[in-house]
Design an enzyme around this catalytic site. Sequence first.
Site, short mmCIF file in Angstrom:
data_model
loop_
_atom_site.label_atom_id
_atom_site.label_comp_id
_atom_site.label_asym_id
_atom_site.label_seq_id
_atom_site.Cartn_x
_atom_site.Cartn_y
_atom_site.Cartn_z
N LYS A 42 7.79 -10.50 82.85
CA LYS A 42 8.87 -11.63 83.24
C LYS A 42 10.19 -10.97 83.85
O LYS A 42 10.72 -10.48 83.23
CB LYS A 42 9.16 -12.99 82.75
N ASP A 69 11.01 -14.81 87.87
CA ASP A 69 11.65 -16.09 87.53
C ASP A 69 13.04 -16.51 87.95
O ASP A 69 14.11 -16.10 87.44
CB ASP A 69 11.79 -16.17 85.79
N LEU A 70 12.99 -16.83 89.28
CA LEU A 70 14.29 -17.05 90.26
C LEU A 70 14.70 -18.45 90.08
O LEU A 70 15.82 -18.72 90.71
CB LEU A 70 14.15 -16.19 91.21
N LYS A 71 13.65 -19.49 89.52
CA LYS A 71 13.93 -20.74 89.57
C LYS A 71 14.64 -21.27 91.06
O LYS A 71 15.80 -21.86 90.99
CB LYS A 71 14.98 -21.11 88.66
N TYR A 72 13.97 -20.85 92.27
CA TYR A 72 14.60 -21.28 93.57
C TYR A 72 14.85 -22.75 93.64
O TYR A 72 14.07 -23.69 93.25
CB TYR A 72 13.44 -21.04 94.78
N ASP A 74 16.64 -24.96 96.63
CA ASP A 74 17.40 -25.18 97.97
C ASP A 74 16.88 -26.09 98.73
O ASP A 74 15.79 -26.70 98.51
CB ASP A 74 17.57 -23.80 98.41
N PRO A 76 14.32 -27.21 101.62
CA PRO A 76 12.76 -26.95 101.91
C PRO A 76 12.56 -25.66 102.54
O PRO A 76 11.99 -24.88 102.10
CB PRO A 76 11.99 -28.25 102.40
N THR A 128 15.91 -26.71 79.50
CA THR A 128 15.89 -27.17 77.89
C THR A 128 17.27 -27.02 77.21
O THR A 128 17.32 -27.54 76.22
CB THR A 128 14.67 -26.18 77.10
N ARG A 189 7.91 -18.29 68.60
CA ARG A 189 8.40 -17.30 67.62
C ARG A 189 7.31 -16.88 66.70
O ARG A 189 6.85 -18.09 65.97
CB ARG A 189 9.46 -17.75 66.87
N ARG A 219 12.70 -11.33 73.02
CA ARG A 219 12.91 -10.56 71.66
C ARG A 219 11.97 -10.33 70.67
O ARG A 219 12.03 -9.28 70.14
CB ARG A 219 14.19 -11.09 71.29
O1 C5P Z 1 13.98 -13.55 73.54
P1 C5P Z 1 13.00 -14.95 73.83
O2 C5P Z 1 11.68 -14.96 73.27
O3 C5P Z 1 13.88 -16.16 73.35
O4 C5P Z 1 13.14 -14.92 75.58
C1 C5P Z 1 12.46 -16.27 76.19
C2 C5P Z 1 12.61 -15.78 77.50
O5 C5P Z 1 12.32 -17.25 78.26
C3 C5P Z 1 14.03 -15.68 77.94
O6 C5P Z 1 13.75 -15.05 79.32
C4 C5P Z 1 14.64 -17.00 78.55
O7 C5P Z 1 15.62 -17.11 79.52
C5 C5P Z 1 13.43 -17.75 78.84
N1 C5P Z 1 13.42 -19.33 78.80
C6 C5P Z 1 13.76 -19.87 77.60
N2 C5P Z 1 13.98 -21.19 77.35
C7 C5P Z 1 13.68 -22.08 78.60
C8 C5P Z 1 13.45 -21.48 79.70
C9 C5P Z 1 13.34 -20.01 79.89
O8 C5P Z 1 13.93 -19.28 76.60
N3 C5P Z 1 13.65 -23.31 78.42
#
Ligand code: C5P
Length: 244
Positions: A42, A69-72, A74, A76, A128, A189, A219
Amino acid sequence: MAESTINSGTFGPKIIVALDFPSADAALHLAHALDPSQCRVKVGKELFTRAGPVLVEQLQQLGFDVFLDLKYHDIPNTTAQACRAAAELGVWMVNVHALGGRRMMEAACEAIDKTAHRPLLIAVTVLTSLDADELHEVGLSGNPEDNVLRLACLAETAGLDGVVCSPREVAALRETVANDFQLVTPGVRPAGVAVGDQKRITTPEDAICLGASYLVIGRPITQAENPPAALAEINAAIDIERIR
Ligand code: C5P
């Protein structure tokens, strides 16, 4: 966990490694260590703003499917043209904000339908990071979950392929949307790995059992001592044959 909730309709790697790096060099260094048959990648706003389409092309040349993942969000026409540009860049997945509305999402679908390599088009429902009070402040009534379900249904009927959602929302969404609607979940995680700033997390195997299609993981892989080994461990944990 019920077998029927496992979304086995997706092909190829289910892990999308979030390349949250400030430079192309750092992203490429990790990409060279990873195997594109084991994960997708991503590219988000920071990395894209710094490294641009050239980096996306380099990642694709290494064999990776790229989620841009640029979440457009704007009008249409502008969103549709941005999605078309992403499709022509060859990305595997691109996203828009569902709050841009039905006409925006339909225009985006129509624009990529005409391209040679149509990417998956998914929607962000509710960020979120927003709690109920903040949603009310911007004029959205109801709790975040109600808004997520409503916007996911809107995205589905507008022709999109899926949504980004929290693993905690996957079960309710799976009861509402079609089986082949893609649920892409960050906030994952592996047991025993540092949670960092994520709050409502699940393990990769739970997210898959609940019905997630793809897991966005940063991470726990990018900061691991041995990223390919960390990825292999997660892939083993979500092996469908093993968890059924
Ligand atoms: O390092 P980690 O596993 O937390 O990264 C999660 C990725 O998912 C990051 O790129 C973060 O910006 C993205 N993300 C998120 N929660 C969201 C939407 C996107 O953690 N609700």
